[in-house]
Scaffold this motif. Structure first.
Motif, PDB file in Angstrom:
ATOM      1  N   ARG A  68       0.863  -1.180   0.000  1.00 26.93           N
ATOM      2  CA  ARG A  68       0.000   0.000   0.000  1.00 26.93           C
ATOM      3  C   ARG A  68       0.900   1.230   0.000  1.00 26.93           C
TER       4      ARG A  68
ATOM      5  N   GLN B 130      -1.963  -3.017  -3.307  1.00 19.36           N
ATOM      6  CA  GLN B 130      -2.838  -1.957  -3.799  1.00 19.36           C
ATOM      7  C   GLN B 130      -2.171  -0.594  -3.663  1.00 19.36           C
TER       8      GLN B 130
ATOM      9  N   ARG C   1       0.903  -6.018  -7.937  1.00 20.04           N
ATOM     10  CA  ARG C   1      -0.136  -7.033  -7.996  1.00 20.04           C
ATOM     11  C   ARG C   1       0.414  -8.440  -7.827  1.00 20.04           C
TER      12      ARG C   1
END
Length: 270
Positions: A202, A263, A258
C-alpha cells in the motif's frame, strides 16, 4: 529554527568516525556547560569526553547547533524534542529513531537518514546516501511517522518498507525505492530510478516524471482527475510546494505490486 541553546564547534577534523548518539537538545536540557562537556562520545573505538572533541559555547535551551562534518554519525538519532541544526554535512544514521523534534542539516548526509523515524521533522539541505527512511538494523519496518525533506538527490533503496509519514525529495531517487512499502507517502520531483515499488503493498508515490522502470507487477489504470490529490495538497501543503505550489488533480495512476496482492499507487502528475 528557534530555541537558544549550546553550540558545538569541532576543535579539529575528527581522526575517525564520531558516534553522536545521545547528543541531542532534549537530552542536554537542564545540563550546565560543564556537564555537557563531560558527556561521552565514541571516536572510533575510544570513548572520549565531548569537550575533548568540541568547543562548547552558549547556554541551556531548546536548541543545539553543531558544526557539521561527514564523519559525525547518529546526529539527532533518538531525538525526542527540541531543535538541532547541523551547519554542514553529517555522516550516517542522521535522525535515526527520532520520535519528535526538528533536525536540520545544511549539507549532505550519509546512509540511513531517518531510519526508523517515528515522528518529528528532518530537513536535508543537500543529498543523502542509501536507504533513506528505511528500517533500523534488526527491524522489519522502516519509517512510521514524521516528515523528511531532501533538497537534493537520494541514493538507492529509499523508503524501503516505509510504514507511514511523508518523504519529499526535490532531486532524484536511486534504484529500488519504495520496495515492500506498506503505507505512507513518497513524493519525488526528479527522476525515479529502476525497480521501484517491488513488493509494494500500500502507500502512495507522487511523481512529476514518469518512472524509469517499475516492478512488473504494476498495472496502468490510465489518466484520472483525482479528488485525492486536492485533499492531499490541503492536508499536506508540503507536497504541493514540492511541485511548484499547487496540484492540478490530474494524474496517470499505476497500481501494484499485484504480484503480492498489493494496492499501492503511483501517481504521475499531468
Amino acid at each position: 529554527m528557534s530555541g537558544a541553546g549550546f553550540r558545538l564547534a569541532l576543535k579539529a577534523a575528527p581522526p575517525a568516525r564520531v558516534d553522536m548518539t545521545g547528543i541531542t537538545p532534549d537530552r542536554l536540557a537542564g545540563l550546565d556547560a560543564g556537564a555537557v562537556a563531560r558527556l561521552t562520545v565514541f571516536v572510533g573505538a575510544s570513548a572520549v569526553a565531548l569537550g575533548d572533541v568540541f568547543s562548547l559555547s552558549g547556554a541551556p535551551g531548546a536548541g543545539l547547533t553543531l558544526e557539521g562534518h561527514d564523519r559525525l554519525d547518529n546526529v539527532g538519532a533518538g531525538m525526542a524534542g527540541g531543535h538541532l541544526l547541523a551547519e554542514g554535512p553529517v555522516g550516517a544514521l542522521a535522525g535515526a529513531g527520532m520520535v519528535e523534534g526538528h533536525l536540520k542539516i545544511l549539507g549532505n548526509a550519509g546512509d540511513d537518514v531517518g531510519a526508523g523515524l517515528a515522528g518529528g521533522h528532518i530537513e536535508i539541505g543537500g543529498s543523502t546516501g542509501a536507504r533513506l527512511a528505511g528500517a533500523l538494523p534488526g527491524e522489519r519496518r522502516g519509517m512510521t511517522g514524521g516528515t523528511v525533506r531532501v533538497a537534493g538527490d537520494v541514493g538507492p533503496q529509499a523508503c524501503v518498507r516505509l510504514r507511514g509519514g511523508l518523504v519529499l525529495i526535490a532531486g532524484s531517487a536511486g534504484a529500488g525505492a519504495a520496495q515492500r512499502m506498506i503505507a505512507g507517502t513518497m513524493a519525488v520531483k526528479g527522476a525515479l530510478g529502476p525497480e521501484a515499488g517491488v513488493g509494494m503493498k500500500r502507500g502512495t508515490l507522487v511523481l512529476e516524471q514518469p518512472p524509469e522502470l517499475l516492478g512488473v507487477g504494476f498495472g496502468d489504470a490510465g489518466e484520472h482527475d483525482l479528488i485525492f490529490l486536492s485533499l492531499l495538497a490541503r492536508r499536506m501543503p508540503e507536497v504541493a510546494d514540492l511541485f511548484g505550489g499547487s496540484l492540478s488533480g490530474r494524474a496517470r495512476r499505476l497500481v501494484g505490486d499485484r504480484l503480492v496482492g498489493g494496492q499501492g499507487e503511483v501517481l504521475v502528475l499531468l
